[in-house]
Design a protein around this motif. Structure first.
Motif, PDB file in Angstrom:
ATOM      1  N   SER A 114      30.794 -21.208  82.732  1.00 49.91           N
ATOM      2  CA  SER A 114      29.855 -22.220  83.195  1.00 49.91           C
ATOM      3  C   SER A 114      28.659 -21.546  83.847  1.00 49.91           C
ATOM      4  CB  SER A 114      30.509 -23.172  84.200  1.00 49.91           C
ATOM      5  OG  SER A 114      30.881 -22.475  85.378  1.00 49.91           O
ATOM      6  N   ASP A 115      27.570 -22.282  83.894  1.00 52.36           N
ATOM      7  CA  ASP A 115      26.362 -21.885  84.609  1.00 52.36           C
ATOM      8  C   ASP A 115      26.193 -22.876  85.746  1.00 52.36           C
ATOM      9  OD1 ASP A 115      23.842 -21.289  85.588  1.00 52.36           O
ATOM     10  OD2 ASP A 115      22.818 -21.506  83.675  1.00 52.36           O
ATOM     11  N   LEU A 116      26.254 -22.383  86.982  1.00 45.89           N
ATOM     12  CA  LEU A 116      26.042 -23.213  88.160  1.00 45.89           C
ATOM     13  C   LEU A 116      24.568 -23.091  88.546  1.00 45.89           C
ATOM     14  CD1 LEU A 116      29.219 -22.120  90.147  1.00 45.89           C
ATOM     15  CD2 LEU A 116      28.951 -24.079  88.613  1.00 45.89           C
ATOM     16  N   LEU A 117      23.733 -23.876  87.889  1.00 45.56           N
ATOM     17  CA  LEU A 117      22.283 -23.772  88.033  1.00 45.56           C
ATOM     18  C   LEU A 117      21.819 -24.448  89.317  1.00 45.56           C
ATOM     19  CD1 LEU A 117      19.783 -22.770  86.375  1.00 45.56           C
ATOM     20  CD2 LEU A 117      19.505 -25.154  85.702  1.00 45.56           C
ATOM     21  N   LEU A 118      20.978 -23.743  90.061  1.00 43.46           N
ATOM     22  CA  LEU A 118      20.434 -24.256  91.315  1.00 43.46           C
ATOM     23  C   LEU A 118      18.926 -24.392  91.197  1.00 43.46           C
ATOM     24  CD1 LEU A 118      21.023 -24.977  94.299  1.00 43.46           C
ATOM     25  CD2 LEU A 118      20.491 -22.582  94.827  1.00 43.46           C
ATOM     26  N   ALA A 119      18.415 -25.605  91.418  1.00 45.34           N
ATOM     27  CA  ALA A 119      16.967 -25.845  91.448  1.00 45.34           C
ATOM     28  C   ALA A 119      16.494 -25.613  92.877  1.00 45.34           C
ATOM     29  CB  ALA A 119      16.657 -27.268  91.005  1.00 45.34           C
ATOM     30  N   ARG A 120      15.699 -24.580  93.059  1.00 45.20           N
ATOM     31  CA  ARG A 120      15.221 -24.236  94.394  1.00 45.20           C
ATOM     32  C   ARG A 120      13.972 -25.043  94.740  1.00 45.20           C
ATOM     33  NH1 ARG A 120      15.456 -17.765  93.694  1.00 45.20           N
ATOM     34  NH2 ARG A 120      13.218 -18.185  93.632  1.00 45.20           N
ATOM     35  N   PRO A 121      13.674 -25.171  96.024  1.00 45.66           N
ATOM     36  CA  PRO A 121      12.497 -25.949  96.433  1.00 45.66           C
ATOM     37  C   PRO A 121      11.172 -25.440  95.864  1.00 45.66           C
ATOM     38  CG  PRO A 121      13.913 -25.523  98.325  1.00 45.66           C
ATOM     39  CD  PRO A 121      14.471 -24.725  97.171  1.00 45.66           C
ATOM     40  N   ASP A 122      11.108 -24.155  95.502  1.00 46.68           N
ATOM     41  CA  ASP A 122       9.854 -23.612  94.970  1.00 46.68           C
ATOM     42  C   ASP A 122       9.688 -23.862  93.474  1.00 46.68           C
ATOM     43  OD1 ASP A 122      11.668 -21.832  93.851  1.00 46.68           O
ATOM     44  OD2 ASP A 122      10.747 -20.031  94.705  1.00 46.68           O
ATOM     45  N   GLY A 123      10.619 -24.626  92.855  1.00 45.01           N
ATOM     46  CA  GLY A 123      10.531 -24.933  91.436  1.00 45.01           C
ATOM     47  C   GLY A 123      11.191 -23.912  90.539  1.00 45.01           C
ATOM     48  N   THR A 124      11.757 -22.869  91.130  1.00 44.15           N
ATOM     49  CA  THR A 124      12.460 -21.840  90.380  1.00 44.15           C
ATOM     50  C   THR A 124      13.924 -22.232  90.244  1.00 44.15           C
ATOM     51  OG1 THR A 124      10.968 -20.147  91.219  1.00 44.15           O
ATOM     52  CG2 THR A 124      13.081 -19.389  90.387  1.00 44.15           C
ATOM     53  N   PHE A 125      14.515 -21.898  89.089  1.00 46.97           N
ATOM     54  CA  PHE A 125      15.927 -22.166  88.855  1.00 46.97           C
ATOM     55  C   PHE A 125      16.698 -20.858  88.945  1.00 46.97           C
ATOM     56  CE2 PHE A 125      13.662 -25.622  86.971  1.00 46.97           C
ATOM     57  CZ  PHE A 125      14.426 -26.725  87.303  1.00 46.97           C
ATOM     58  N   GLN A 126      17.791 -20.888  89.681  1.00 46.84           N
ATOM     59  CA  GLN A 126      18.626 -19.707  89.875  1.00 46.84           C
ATOM     60  C   GLN A 126      19.946 -19.922  89.150  1.00 46.84           C
ATOM     61  OE1 GLN A 126      18.813 -18.161  93.931  1.00 46.84           O
ATOM     62  NE2 GLN A 126      21.038 -18.175  93.705  1.00 46.84           N
ATOM     63  N   GLN A 127      20.313 -18.981  88.279  1.00 43.42           N
ATOM     64  CA  GLN A 127      21.548 -19.072  87.504  1.00 43.42           C
ATOM     65  C   GLN A 127      22.666 -18.305  88.191  1.00 43.42           C
ATOM     66  OE1 GLN A 127      19.499 -17.382  84.054  1.00 43.42           O
ATOM     67  NE2 GLN A 127      20.536 -18.992  82.895  1.00 43.42           N
ATOM     68  N   ASP A 128      23.878 -18.801  88.022  1.00 41.92           N
ATOM     69  CA  ASP A 128      25.095 -18.121  88.458  1.00 41.92           C
ATOM     70  C   ASP A 128      26.128 -18.410  87.373  1.00 41.92           C
ATOM     71  OD1 ASP A 128      27.279 -17.006  89.695  1.00 41.92           O
ATOM     72  OD2 ASP A 128      27.228 -18.326  91.440  1.00 41.92           O
ATOM     73  N   VAL A 129      26.381 -17.420  86.504  1.00 38.93           N
ATOM     74  CA  VAL A 129      27.133 -17.651  85.271  1.00 38.93           C
ATOM     75  C   VAL A 129      28.363 -16.763  85.205  1.00 38.93           C
ATOM     76  CG1 VAL A 129      26.999 -17.593  82.744  1.00 38.93           C
ATOM     77  CG2 VAL A 129      25.003 -18.295  84.087  1.00 38.93           C
ATOM     78  N   ARG A 130      29.456 -17.345  84.682  1.00 32.35           N
ATOM     79  CA  ARG A 130      30.692 -16.623  84.371  1.00 32.35           C
ATOM     80  C   ARG A 130      31.072 -16.983  82.947  1.00 32.35           C
ATOM     81  NH1 ARG A 130      29.152 -15.385  88.659  1.00 32.35           N
ATOM     82  NH2 ARG A 130      30.201 -15.167  90.630  1.00 32.35           N
ATOM     83  N   LEU A 131      31.365 -15.956  82.139  1.00 32.04           N
ATOM     84  CA  LEU A 131      31.781 -16.160  80.743  1.00 32.04           C
ATOM     85  C   LEU A 131      32.948 -15.235  80.434  1.00 32.04           C
ATOM     86  CD1 LEU A 131      28.355 -15.827  78.879  1.00 32.04           C
ATOM     87  CD2 LEU A 131      29.527 -17.952  79.448  1.00 32.04           C
ATOM     88  N   LEU A 132      33.798 -15.654  79.514  1.00 32.82           N
ATOM     89  CA  LEU A 132      34.829 -14.768  78.987  1.00 32.82           C
ATOM     90  C   LEU A 132      34.453 -14.446  77.550  1.00 32.82           C
ATOM     91  CD1 LEU A 132      37.479 -13.237  79.302  1.00 32.82           C
ATOM     92  CD2 LEU A 132      38.646 -15.283  78.441  1.00 32.82           C
ATOM     93  N   LEU A 133      34.190 -13.160  77.288  1.00 33.11           N
ATOM     94  CA  LEU A 133      33.889 -12.689  75.945  1.00 33.11           C
ATOM     95  C   LEU A 133      35.183 -12.188  75.315  1.00 33.11           C
ATOM     96  CD1 LEU A 133      30.670 -10.586  76.680  1.00 33.11           C
ATOM     97  CD2 LEU A 133      30.852 -13.036  76.159  1.00 33.11           C
ATOM     98  N   VAL A 134      35.434 -12.588  74.071  1.00 34.58           N
ATOM     99  CA  VAL A 134      36.611 -12.138  73.327  1.00 34.58           C
ATOM    100  C   VAL A 134      36.091 -11.283  72.176  1.00 34.58           C
ATOM    101  CG1 VAL A 134      38.688 -12.817  72.087  1.00 34.58           C
ATOM    102  CG2 VAL A 134      37.829 -14.265  73.960  1.00 34.58           C
ATOM    103  N   ALA A 135      36.270  -9.966  72.302  1.00 38.48           N
ATOM    104  CA  ALA A 135      35.778  -9.044  71.283  1.00 38.48           C
ATOM    105  C   ALA A 135      36.569  -9.220  69.994  1.00 38.48           C
ATOM    106  CB  ALA A 135      35.877  -7.608  71.779  1.00 38.48           C
TER     107      ALA A 135
END
Length: 152
Positions: A54-75
């Motif tokens: 998931s991406d826990l996207l945060l909209a900051r007051p300055d209009g910038t979006f900050q991502q915080d992402v966790r993924l499981l890659l299966v090679a």
């Protein structure tokens, strides 16, 4: 000394519908659950697990979006790789409006950069534990695509 890199892989992440938490004490929070995807590179390739991500996207007051992402890659060889990254996206008000309407927008029209890190116990991919990488990205129909580069 100049910064050098080499292509690690192209990553496409498909997404479930967005969950909008609304205005929290941290800012406007939206969650983008991952529904799958794939990654393709010369040294590693495979699928993005639809079970973890998931991406826990945060909209900051300055209009910038900050991502915080966790993924499981299966090679392709079955190795499991946890990929985490933080990132920043910002654009003009016009481009942000087009992105909100899910209109096609050329990634050159906005800034989306991330810093992926990897964690794995898979012997064939343990080299990922020891690298720093950066990625540029943009929305595509059905998800997000990144070009991930290893910093040498």
């Amino acid at each position: 000394m100049s910064l050098q890199s080499r292509h690690l892989f192209t990553l496409f992440i498909s997404l479930h519908p967005t969950l909008d938490l609304g205005q929290t004490p941290a800012g406007g929070r939206r969650i983008f659950p991952v529904s799958g995807g794939h990654f393709r590179g010369e040294r590693i390739r495979g699928e993005v697990s639809p079970l973890i991500g998931s991406d826990l996207l945060l909209a900051r007051p300055d209009g910038t979006f900050q991502q915080d992402v966790r993924l499981l890659l299966v090679a392709d060889d079955g190795g499991l790789v946890l990929m985490t990254y933080r990132g920043v996206r910002h654009a003009s008000h016009e481009v942000d409006a087009r992105l909100r309407r899910n209109e096609p927008v050329d990634p050159a029209e906005y800034y989306l950069r991330t810093t992926p890190y990897f964690e794995t116990a898979a012997p064939t991919h343990e080299w990922l534990n020891r690298i720093v990488s950066v990625a540029t990205g943009g929305r595509r129909p059905g998800g997000v695509e990144y070009e991930v580069h290893e910093i040498l």
